[in-house]
Design an enzyme around this catalytic site. Structure first.
Site, PDB file in Angstrom:
ATOM      1  N   ILE A 145       8.667   6.197  16.874  1.00  0.00           N
ATOM      2  CA  ILE A 145       8.376   6.858  15.605  1.00  0.00           C
ATOM      3  C   ILE A 145       7.224   7.850  15.745  1.00  0.00           C
ATOM      4  O   ILE A 145       7.345   9.015  15.394  1.00  0.00           O
ATOM      5  CB  ILE A 145       8.045   5.822  14.506  1.00  0.00           C
TER       6      ILE A 145
ATOM      7  N   ASP B  29       4.727   0.167  12.023  1.00  0.00           N
ATOM      8  CA  ASP B  29       3.453  -0.354  11.523  1.00  0.00           C
ATOM      9  C   ASP B  29       3.214  -1.816  11.882  1.00  0.00           C
ATOM     10  O   ASP B  29       2.177  -2.384  11.530  1.00  0.00           O
ATOM     11  CB  ASP B  29       3.377  -0.183  10.005  1.00  0.00           C
TER      12      ASP B  29
ATOM     13  N   LYS C 290       0.830  -1.206   0.000  1.00  0.00           N
ATOM     14  CA  LYS C 290       0.000   0.000   0.000  1.00  0.00           C
ATOM     15  C   LYS C 290       0.862   1.252   0.000  1.00  0.00           C
ATOM     16  O   LYS C 290       0.665   2.168  -0.816  1.00  0.00           O
ATOM     17  CB  LYS C 290      -0.910   0.009   1.230  1.00  0.00           C
ATOM     18  N   ASN C 291       1.821   1.321   0.917  1.00  0.00           N
ATOM     19  CA  ASN C 291       2.620   2.539   1.046  1.00  0.00           C
ATOM     20  C   ASN C 291       3.489   2.787  -0.180  1.00  0.00           C
ATOM     21  O   ASN C 291       3.779   3.932  -0.520  1.00  0.00           O
ATOM     22  CB  ASN C 291       3.482   2.474   2.306  1.00  0.00           C
TER      23      ASN C 291
ATOM     24  N   CYS D 292      -5.111   8.756   9.591  1.00  0.00           N
ATOM     25  CA  CYS D 292      -5.171   8.174  10.933  1.00  0.00           C
ATOM     26  C   CYS D 292      -4.675   9.151  11.984  1.00  0.00           C
ATOM     27  O   CYS D 292      -3.691   9.860  11.780  1.00  0.00           O
ATOM     28  CB  CYS D 292      -4.321   6.905  11.002  1.00  0.00           C
TER      29      CYS D 292
ATOM     30  N   ARG E  41      -8.505   0.226   4.617  1.00  0.00           N
ATOM     31  CA  ARG E  41      -7.526   1.147   4.047  1.00  0.00           C
ATOM     32  C   ARG E  41      -6.201   0.440   3.761  1.00  0.00           C
ATOM     33  O   ARG E  41      -5.421   0.901   2.933  1.00  0.00           O
ATOM     34  CB  ARG E  41      -7.263   2.325   4.995  1.00  0.00           C
TER      35      ARG E  41
ATOM     36  N   ARG F 139      -3.235  10.827   4.551  1.00  0.00           N
ATOM     37  CA  ARG F 139      -2.014  11.617   4.662  1.00  0.00           C
ATOM     38  C   ARG F 139      -1.133  11.518   3.421  1.00  0.00           C
ATOM     39  O   ARG F 139      -0.420  12.468   3.087  1.00  0.00           O
ATOM     40  CB  ARG F 139      -1.199  11.164   5.883  1.00  0.00           C
TER      41      ARG F 139
ATOM     42  N   ARG G  78       2.541  14.259  12.983  1.00  0.00           N
ATOM     43  CA  ARG G  78       3.119  13.977  11.674  1.00  0.00           C
ATOM     44  C   ARG G  78       3.084  15.214  10.775  1.00  0.00           C
ATOM     45  O   ARG G  78       2.453  15.232   9.727  1.00  0.00           O
ATOM     46  CB  ARG G  78       2.406  12.798  11.013  1.00  0.00           C
ATOM     47  N   PRO G  79       3.770  16.289  11.160  1.00  0.00           N
ATOM     48  CA  PRO G  79       3.699  17.533  10.391  1.00  0.00           C
ATOM     49  C   PRO G  79       4.372  17.391   9.033  1.00  0.00           C
ATOM     50  O   PRO G  79       5.161  16.483   8.789  1.00  0.00           O
ATOM     51  CB  PRO G  79       4.460  18.524  11.275  1.00  0.00           C
ATOM     52  N   VAL G  80       4.059  18.340   8.146  1.00  0.00           N
ATOM     53  CA  VAL G  80       4.609  18.313   6.792  1.00  0.00           C
ATOM     54  C   VAL G  80       5.776  19.279   6.641  1.00  0.00           C
ATOM     55  O   VAL G  80       6.206  19.552   5.525  1.00  0.00           O
ATOM     56  CB  VAL G  80       3.512  18.640   5.746  1.00  0.00           C
ATOM     57  N   ASP G  81       6.307  19.784   7.748  1.00  0.00           N
ATOM     58  CA  ASP G  81       7.352  20.798   7.655  1.00  0.00           C
ATOM     59  C   ASP G  81       8.602  20.299   6.936  1.00  0.00           C
ATOM     60  O   ASP G  81       9.266  21.064   6.220  1.00  0.00           O
ATOM     61  CB  ASP G  81       7.715  21.341   9.040  1.00  0.00           C
ATOM     62  N   LEU G  82       8.938  19.013   7.083  1.00  0.00           N
ATOM     63  CA  LEU G  82      10.130  18.495   6.419  1.00  0.00           C
ATOM     64  C   LEU G  82       9.924  18.418   4.905  1.00  0.00           C
ATOM     65  O   LEU G  82      10.864  18.632   4.134  1.00  0.00           O
ATOM     66  CB  LEU G  82      10.501  17.116   6.975  1.00  0.00           C
TER      67      LEU G  82
END
Length: 423
Positions: free
Chosen positions: A331, A309, A22-23, A118, A401, A94, A123-127
């Site tokens: 994590i 996971d 999936k990922n 989820c 999912r 996400r 889990r920010p998107v700053d990176l």
């Protein structure tokens, strides 16, 4: 809403085919935005998240066709009609943020809603944004959207070191870099197999990439990418999940398509717990050795360490292990939401911050439980396989999912499991 009903039914025996990852697939699909020629993915998993990404790509003007029952995805980005990824779609998942890098690289601009998915940490998107800014992009957060613009002449190569290892940010930066002018070096890059799979696909499309699978990836930008056909790598999380089924219940199960190199650290912990894993011509065979499983400690880490996971599923195994185990989550924060539900089944678990202490009991008991996220949902099903009596798992839309046809796969090896359709 659908429910899944599981009745503990003894040892399992048989074989389970493992789907494409999936990922990996959710990362490969946005790569279609990088080219005006077709990209075809084989061994695609048939999951709700794949349908969500399909809808997102189609909203941008890409053509996406699911063939052979959904196991082949034929995509074409020759007629993109916009660069705006709206909240109504992005909020569901996400991985939607992964259209940002390709759109920016191909069209020079992107407007992408901040993603949902989820609830297992911020889990920010700053990176993601920092890596793209290093390539010259201008970023602005406004009204819940990322507004991104490439400089005149397009993105340019850069040296960027991630302050923290981030799979998604590495993927976004890698896709953007393939069309950037000059050389891009990504340091402290994530090393997951899904990133190596993305690099292989991009190379098939004409990208020039070296170092994937290591902490430093080097990309020589090219003017354009072509089309390609690429098989999605086997899903190592689905693989690990189904390897735990005979570990919990007893018996012997062969996971078709499984590879040790995808789950090395996980297999080390299984061996310490008393679970035998052997390679076969068709995959991996898993058997529980004589007696009760031994308690083992687990620390989640970026690949090649123990996967976050698989932490919830491993906790399900430890609930009936002999002794006390400690599971440390490094994590994501707030990723022990499955613990209270396992406790409803008789598990003895104490959670303090990022560490859960599990004292094994001889037998769990069936109970009504509720899934809180994707991996939590399947951990409850695994625990229920060996529990006494009936377990009813609600809110299984989370499960859909990330796992295709879970009831069919487990039923085929002897589990007593059924889905009850809700209204």
């Amino acid at each position: 809403m659908d429910q899944i009903i599981v009745t503990g039914n003894g040892p399992l025996d048989g074989e389970i085919p493992i789907a494409g990852a999936k990922n990996a697939c959710l990362t490969l699909m946005p790569a279609a935005l990088l080219s005006d020629e077709p990209l075809t993915l084989t061994n695609a998993p048939r999951l709700s998240d794949i349908r969500t990404m399909t809808a997102l790509l189609q909203s941008l003007g890409a053509e996406v066709a699911a063939l052979q029952g959904g196991q082949v995805l034929a995509m074409a980005g020759h007629a993109l009609n916009g660069a705006r990824a709206d909240y109504d779609i992005v909020r569901k998942m996400r991985a939607s943020i992964l259209v940002l890098g390709p759109l920016l690289a191909r069209t020079g601009q992107a407007v992408v809603s901040l993603p949902g998915g989820c609830a297992i940490g911020a889990r920010p998107v700053d990176l993601h944004l920092a890596a793209l800014e290093a390539m010259g992009a201008e970023m602005e957060l406004r009204d819940g959207y990322v507004h991104a613009k490439a400089p005149a002449g397009g993105l340019r190569g850069a040296v960027f070191e991630f302050p923290l290892v981030s799979v998604g940010a590495t993927e976004n930066a890698l896709m953007a870099a393939v069309l950037a002018r000059g050389t891009t070096v990504l340091r402290n890059a994530a090393r997951e197999p899904e990133i190596a799979d993305l690099a292989r696909c991009l190379r098939r499309m004409g990208a020039r990439i070296e170092g994937e699978g290591s902490a430093e990836i080097t990309v020589e930008g090219v003017d354009r990418l072509g089309g390609a056909t690429h098989p999605v790598v086997v899903d190592r999380i689905e693989l690990g999940t189904y390897m735990l089924a005979p570990a919990i219940c007893g018996g012997s199960v062969e996971c078709l398509g499984g590879r040790i190199d995808l789950v090395g650290a996980f297999c080390e912990r299984l061996d310490a717990a008393g679970i035998s894993v052997s390679e076969t011509d068709r995959g991996l065979k898993v058997e529980r050795r004589n007696g009760r499983v031994a308690a083992v400690d687990v620390v989640t880490e970026p690949f090649p360490g123990f996967p976050t996971d698989l932490q919830a599923q491993m906790m399900a195994l430890m609930c009936t292990a002999e002794g006390t185990s400690r599971l440390e989550e490094r994590i994501f924060e707030n990723r022990f939401m499955h613990a209270p539900e396992l406790m409803r089944m008789g598990a003895r678990i104490e959670v303090h911050g990022g560490t859960a202490t599990v004292t094994g009991v001889e037998r769990l008991k069936g109970a009504p439980v509720m899934a809180t996220d994707l991996r939590a949902s399947v951990s409850l099903i695994l625990a229920a396989l060996a529990a006494e009596g009936e377990t009813v798992v609600s809110r299984v839309y989370h499960l859909d999912r990330g796992y295709e046809r879970v009831e069919e796969k487990l039923s085929a090896v002897g589990a007593k499991i059924e889905r009850v359709r809700g209204g």
